[in-house]
Write an enzyme that holds these catalytic residues in place. Structure first.
Site, PDB file in Angstrom:
ATOM      1  N   ASP A   1     -26.558  68.648  61.661  1.00  0.00           N
ATOM      2  CA  ASP A   1     -25.403  68.506  62.548  1.00  0.00           C
ATOM      3  C   ASP A   1     -24.433  67.478  61.973  1.00  0.00           C
ATOM      4  O   ASP A   1     -24.829  66.358  61.662  1.00  0.00           O
ATOM      5  CB  ASP A   1     -25.881  68.089  63.944  1.00  0.00           C
ATOM      6  CG  ASP A   1     -24.883  68.432  65.028  1.00  0.00           C
ATOM      7  OD1 ASP A   1     -23.736  67.958  64.947  1.00  0.00           O
ATOM      8  OD2 ASP A   1     -25.247  69.187  65.941  1.00  0.00           O
TER       9      ASP A   1
ATOM     10  N   SER B   1     -20.004  70.596  68.847  1.00  0.00           N
ATOM     11  CA  SER B   1     -21.226  71.277  68.419  1.00  0.00           C
ATOM     12  C   SER B   1     -21.589  72.465  69.301  1.00  0.00           C
ATOM     13  O   SER B   1     -22.315  73.351  68.860  1.00  0.00           O
ATOM     14  CB  SER B   1     -22.398  70.286  68.396  1.00  0.00           C
ATOM     15  OG  SER B   1     -22.201  69.323  67.387  1.00  0.00           O
TER      16      SER B   1
ATOM     17  N   ASP C   1     -29.381  69.564  74.390  1.00  0.00           N
ATOM     18  CA  ASP C   1     -28.152  69.321  73.639  1.00  0.00           C
ATOM     19  C   ASP C   1     -27.626  70.649  73.073  1.00  0.00           C
ATOM     20  O   ASP C   1     -28.358  71.627  72.953  1.00  0.00           O
ATOM     21  CB  ASP C   1     -28.429  68.317  72.516  1.00  0.00           C
ATOM     22  CG  ASP C   1     -27.154  67.634  72.037  1.00  0.00           C
ATOM     23  OD1 ASP C   1     -26.103  67.749  72.697  1.00  0.00           O
ATOM     24  OD2 ASP C   1     -27.222  66.958  70.980  1.00  0.00           O
TER      25      ASP C   1
ATOM     26  N   THR D   1     -26.694  72.134  70.198  1.00  0.00           N
ATOM     27  CA  THR D   1     -27.169  72.951  69.083  1.00  0.00           C
ATOM     28  C   THR D   1     -28.468  73.686  69.413  1.00  0.00           C
ATOM     29  O   THR D   1     -28.570  74.883  69.163  1.00  0.00           O
ATOM     30  CB  THR D   1     -27.282  72.097  67.814  1.00  0.00           C
ATOM     31  OG1 THR D   1     -26.037  71.408  67.618  1.00  0.00           O
ATOM     32  CG2 THR D   1     -27.560  72.957  66.597  1.00  0.00           C
TER      33      THR D   1
ATOM     34  N   ASP E   1     -25.323  63.741  62.812  1.00  0.00           N
ATOM     35  CA  ASP E   1     -24.109  63.663  63.626  1.00  0.00           C
ATOM     36  C   ASP E   1     -24.109  62.438  64.536  1.00  0.00           C
ATOM     37  O   ASP E   1     -23.121  61.693  64.589  1.00  0.00           O
ATOM     38  CB  ASP E   1     -24.008  64.932  64.466  1.00  0.00           C
ATOM     39  CG  ASP E   1     -22.811  64.938  65.395  1.00  0.00           C
ATOM     40  OD1 ASP E   1     -21.680  64.968  64.875  1.00  0.00           O
ATOM     41  OD2 ASP E   1     -23.000  64.912  66.615  1.00  0.00           O
TER      42      ASP E   1
ATOM     43  N   HIS F   1     -21.406  59.410  64.442  1.00  0.00           N
ATOM     44  CA  HIS F   1     -20.530  59.070  65.570  1.00  0.00           C
ATOM     45  C   HIS F   1     -20.459  57.559  65.793  1.00  0.00           C
ATOM     46  O   HIS F   1     -19.397  57.029  66.106  1.00  0.00           O
ATOM     47  CB  HIS F   1     -21.013  59.759  66.846  1.00  0.00           C
ATOM     48  CG  HIS F   1     -20.485  61.145  67.025  1.00  0.00           C
ATOM     49  ND1 HIS F   1     -19.148  61.411  67.208  1.00  0.00           N
ATOM     50  CD2 HIS F   1     -21.106  62.352  67.037  1.00  0.00           C
ATOM     51  CE1 HIS F   1     -18.970  62.719  67.333  1.00  0.00           C
ATOM     52  NE2 HIS F   1     -20.145  63.323  67.230  1.00  0.00           N
TER      53      HIS F   1
ATOM     54  N   ASP G   1     -22.687  72.325  61.341  1.00  0.00           N
ATOM     55  CA  ASP G   1     -21.832  72.958  62.346  1.00  0.00           C
ATOM     56  C   ASP G   1     -20.395  72.437  62.291  1.00  0.00           C
ATOM     57  O   ASP G   1     -19.485  73.058  62.810  1.00  0.00           O
ATOM     58  CB  ASP G   1     -22.442  72.790  63.735  1.00  0.00           C
ATOM     59  CG  ASP G   1     -22.812  71.341  64.046  1.00  0.00           C
ATOM     60  OD1 ASP G   1     -22.750  70.496  63.134  1.00  0.00           O
ATOM     61  OD2 ASP G   1     -23.170  71.060  65.199  1.00  0.00           O
ATOM     62  N   HIS G   2     -20.209  71.310  61.651  1.00  0.00           N
ATOM     63  CA  HIS G   2     -18.887  70.710  61.502  1.00  0.00           C
ATOM     64  C   HIS G   2     -19.041  69.485  60.625  1.00  0.00           C
ATOM     65  O   HIS G   2     -20.162  69.054  60.339  1.00  0.00           O
ATOM     66  CB  HIS G   2     -18.299  70.306  62.863  1.00  0.00           C
ATOM     67  CG  HIS G   2     -19.169  69.328  63.591  1.00  0.00           C
ATOM     68  ND1 HIS G   2     -19.229  67.998  63.256  1.00  0.00           N
ATOM     69  CD2 HIS G   2     -20.056  69.501  64.591  1.00  0.00           C
ATOM     70  CE1 HIS G   2     -20.108  67.386  64.028  1.00  0.00           C
ATOM     71  NE2 HIS G   2     -20.640  68.275  64.842  1.00  0.00           N
TER      72      HIS G   2
END
Lengths: 672, 672
Positions: free
Chosen positions: A181, A230, A289, A291, A451, A455, A496-497
């Site tokens: 992620d 996500s 979550d 994903t 991810d 963050h 995913d990004h």
């Protein structure tokens, strides 16, 4: 017919003119994503389907009461009509086309701001809506379809749909989709630098990701904005449909109900219903979550965790949909949705709900390793997200102070948490054992905290999670080889990004910490030739001898030390105010920003890297964390069908490629 | 033998101990890159060669007078000895091995700082050096070689070399290598977003880079630091040898002479000498800049522009080396090295020097389009770097104020500059016309100002250059098809390094500019769903209608507008203090930072984006520009041999892949 007096040509001219004089309707806020006109078709134009996949249709007609688009005194046309054309000479009203009953009119209103000035002036636009929805539809015939929504007598919204033909031949028995992620290639590059030794610029070992069969690149943007979250990106990967931020395997409509949005079928639903093999879901996040949960649930609002956990177990209940029997493996954190309390469905003990449906439930690694692999298994190993690799392996004391036990009536720490590799390998064993008819299995395994640590700008923990993912892929390949499944398994590793993260030099943390001003502290940053070697591969206190490879205590794919004097200096495109020394926080994940006022004005926390220099933020001050970025994301594949993942493509194509590899889809209700 | 009294085992133990108590010798400053011991072999261990390629050997023995490594009272051992072992039972002293005369001892000293504290204390370490160099050597036999440098009686430095076997078969007649300088995938993603229209998240057109045959990823780090500059990375791409920042097709030694460093043969030198086909060099930079000049010159110091231009025309003169006849095509900016003056070789008119060797010289696009394609051609179209695509096509008035005429005795503007596509297509015509024996051609074409505009944080101009590169690749493919060369040409498009650039949202520039404080201005940044659509593909003043594709005035691959209200908000990992509105500067390339004191303390310029908010920098305050980053870089290929460029590999492997595709290298002096 409300506008029978207005001839259609002049009405079209009028609307065109209206369109060109309303530039205030723009992009910070949208009336409704994917619906620039006053009539909306979901799925909208450009949607792609696999023949035999299921979906809902939602139609809306908007009548803004005020604002630049105000129309018809705020009265939406209820006499709208949808026709479909199959591109081969057959055209019919939606009810005839699908041979279904018509649906009742639904009505609601919603508000939005036309731009930031309107928001500041507290001047919302109110939109009245008339709508219908048609549920659980299927198109079996591949081809190009044209849809036409007619409303307000003369207005039309058009949509072109593509229905793809199923593959003639299935080429992989199993598919394992690994998602790192928020993992851009810049992060993989940094992980390689700290986890693998160079001698004169030549790596002496490599990432497993460096050694896959094929590399591709995927574009991650949303359907109605260019930065995804996500939920939305998982929807693209799992359903082949891009959607809106926070939406899970639905197109986001404007209705107040977050569970009535038009749904699209996921790869897990397709796999379970068409192939009948076992499905596994593994994540280091809380399992509700985005994903993990998006694989078999549907909602406009990803934050509705309790209902989503219920959907994951029981499938869809409020509107007709395909069967969903629950996953065969469901591993991760998120005990707050299972321990009875405010986070669990109906505040009940939801471990029991899973157990009642035949799941064995495990709550620590010891129990995980001892499971009966023939049974469906729920493994919940902590509340919230699971502990990070760095705290499980290097700064292990940090686990002891936790209050994240997954056990009912226990608020102590969760000390015996498995890692991603342990969960993934055990999941494979269960899936294989449960695949008694040799149909193959589908699994998604997520390194979620790449991810989550990006963050909070905790680069070292993010890279630890990334190295753990890479190590998990390596162990997975070895394990599949051992159990005789490697040649029949397609392994996909992607993200995913991205995050706008990149390493730009090194930081002499010793110098930085003693320098007396923020401007002097910046002198500690070495760029170009002064970035030097990676000290993460040098034993503490020793010289950067180029001749010797020394493995770290966690193995050859991890740093030898995590907090060297000369640390990576990395930047982040979009972040709150933050203080940086570029040192590893040995106390646990960073909390870079703190709320300075009641209304959410985040400033750099004085407790985070207190000897650092302050970098002011680049995003609204209400943000306490960094945000996602635009960059294309790498796709690494190995195994049968991996060559289909070469090149550059949209994220939605990963769904269609997996569908092709697995031979999913069908061209009639009863067969292929 | 200075240390005959010390038995070798105890000496080794002493040195090991010394090594472990000298952590101050670290990475901000290095005594000498690639030489962690006191004896140095260049090329160092891990070096790779193509059989039949040429190189120099440099040996150094260091005696630091002071500092943590002080040794032997600062007297370097002059009796060092190098032996080579061919891995097949033959071992000999360097002179016997290569059947050459011994070289004379050279001696010098140099100073460096052990770390930033030593720098601040003005306490340099002085190192005395004894050295020898052997010139223009070749290894024809593929295999693994071991080198051993013995010095100080008991010390040894070892090196393992790999000599690669030439390909049995050449598979491409021509190779065109496009370099987007400083072009990471995050920039390609952003360029696609502004240059191509989406409807509901599906692109209606694509980049040419999206449609190549294969995608790979290359690692760009230096030999002795993890962030590269363009000289060093060009060396890796062109010679297969990683080197040091600022070094051009040499390994950097410690001598004061920037032209005596050990050289390695370039792909252009190999191609001209072994195949004999024409060579083209095209760049939008000044032609003495690193990426173009590195193809056929050699120096430790990329800034020595005048001597480098002389080398490019005349080849190597100070030490024995392979022949170099000059390029057949040499296009770009950089008239300051040709107009008689301080920047030109011997202050002479260097256009004349080229003309004397048979070059036709052109100085504008009109003349370029009218050249005699049978002749070697020098095209210099401006002083310094050429004008940017955005100023040549959109803000064209910016050209008129220039003083960059390439003409002798002219300090006016250069209005008739060709673009990268015009230069590249004409270069192809010349190379084909000059390839009278059908041997094939090699060309490098560089979009240099992607990098140059990222350095000054001028994101729009950088993306304009990137879209021009993509358009040039597209036009090149069409042109090769037209002239019948496409099927025999390998096209490679890659970069030499990244920038820590990524888009993270949109900026409502109207709101940002009128907000009254820096913190309020940040409210204008839209992230996630509030990033919205790309307004660059919407005609000014119109609504973002999803249904229509409108081409920009410069064609389908460029924005419809360049300065929309809702602009891309992009971040940069490593930058000086800067002020941001995220608006396009219509006046010309940005100058984000200004020197506030005589000693180089750069702050955000009040003249740059004056209505923006200030973001303080992340690198030493002496930096006026952003710096390069670590991220792996994509490699896009099309044509014969393109499948060799799949996967993830070191930058040096691009040289060896090109060598393989072209069938370069030979295993004996006179043949294959």
């Amino acid at each position: 017919m409300k506008f029978s007096l207005a001839p259609s040509a002049s009405m079209a001219g009028l609307l065109l003119a209206l369109g060109y004089i309303t530039p205030a309707v723009a992009q910070t806020f949208q009336r409704l994503g994917t619906c620039p006109q006053l009539g909306c078709i979901f799925p909208p134009t450009e949607a792609e389907f696999i023949a035999g996949g299921h979906f809902d249709i939602r139609l809306e007609v908007h009548a803004p009461i005020n604002g630049s688009e105000a129309f018809n005194n705020g009265v939406p046309d209820e006499n709208f009509k949808l026709t479909l054309d199959n591109g081969k000479g057959y055209s019919a009203d939606v009810t005839s086309f699908f041979q279904i009953q018509d649906s009742p009119i639904e009505k609601w209103n919603f508000t939005y701001y036309e731009d930031l000035f309107a928001r500041d002036a507290k001047a919302p636009t109110v939109v009245n809506v008339a709508s219908k929805a048609y549920r659980n539809l299927t198109l079996y015939e591949p081809g190009q379809y044209q849809l036409k929504l007619s409303y307000y007598d003369t207005q039309q919204t058009l949509a072109n749909w593509t229905v793809h033909e199923p593959a003639k031949k299935r080429c992989a028995k199993n598919v394992i989709l690994f998602i790192g992620d928020g993992m851009p290639q810049s992060a993989i590059t940094a992980a390689r630098l700290i986890g693998h030794k160079q001698i004169n610029g030549k790596y002496q070992s490599r990432m497993q990701l460096d050694n896959m069969d094929n590399v591709g690149l995927q574009m991650t943007h949303s359907i109605d904005s260019f930065i995804t979250d996500s939920a939305n990106s998982a929807t693209a990967l799992y359903t082949g449909h891009k959607s809106t931020v926070n939406a899970i395997s639905v197109y986001a409509d404007s209705s107040p109900n977050p569970f009535d949005d038009p749904r699209v079928e996921t790869i897990a639903e397709l796999f379970q219903n068409q192939i009948g093999g076992p499905v596994g879901i593994v994540s280091t996040a809380f399992v509700a979550d985005a994903t993990p949960i998006t694989l078999a649930t549907h909602t406009r609002d990803r934050d509705l965790y309790a209902p989503l956990i219920s959907q994951m177990l029981n499938g869809q209940s409020n509107f007709s949909w395909v069967d969903w029997k629950g996953p065969d493996v469901f591993f991760g954190g998120g005990a707050e949705q299972f321990k009875p309390g405010s986070g669990s469905p109906n505040k009940t003990n939801y471990y029991n709900a899973f157990a009642d449906q035949g799941y064995q439930v495990v709550n620590d690694n010891t129990a995980l390793q001892a499971v009966d692999t023939s049974k469906r298994t729920l493994g919940i190993f902590s509340t919230s997200n699971m502990a990070k690799w760095l705290d499980r392996h290097v700064y292990t004391d940090n686990l002891k102070n936790g209050t994240v036990s997954p056990l009912v009536n226990n608020t102590g720490p969760a000390l015996d948490q498995p890692g991603l590799a342990q969960m993934t390998l055990k999941a494979i064993d269960i899936l294989k054992a449960r695949d008694t008819e040799n149909k193959g299995f589908f699994m998604m395994s997520e390194a979620a905290s790449i991810d989550k640590m990006f963050h909070v700008l905790d680069y070292e923990r993010a890279l630890g999670e990334l190295l753990e993912l890479d190590d998990t892929v390596r162990q997975t390949i070895e394990h599949l080889e051992k159990i005789g499944e490697l040649d029949e398994t397609l392994i996909i590793v992607t993200a995913d990004h991205g995050h706008g993260f990149d390493v730009f030099g090194s930081s002499d943390t010793k110098y930085l910490k003693v320098a007396t001003t923020d401007r002097l502290k910046r002198e500690a940053i070495g760029t170009y030739q002064n970035s030097g070697h990676s000290e993460y591969q040098v034993a503490p206190g020793s010289r950067p001898e180029n001749q010797t490879v020394v493995n770290g205590p966690q193995g050859p794919n991890f740093p030898v030390q995590w907090d060297p004097r000369y640390a990576l200096a990395a930047g982040f495109a979009a972040h709150p105010d933050v203080r940086e020394t570029y040192s590893t926080d040995t106390r646990g994940p960073r909390v870079p920003a703190t709320n300075s006022t009641a209304k959410g004005d985040y400033i750099a926390s004085s407790k985070d890297q207190p000897q650092g220099f302050v970098i002011n933020g680049t995003i609204p001050v209400s943000n306490s964390q960094g945000v996602h970025s635009l960059t294309d994301i790498p796709v690494f594949t190995k195994g049968p069908g991996s060559d289909k993942f070469k090149g550059v493509y949209d994220s939605t194509q990963i769904f269609f490629k997996m569908v092709e590899v697995l031979g999913l889809g069908k061209t009639s209700r009863d067969g292929k």
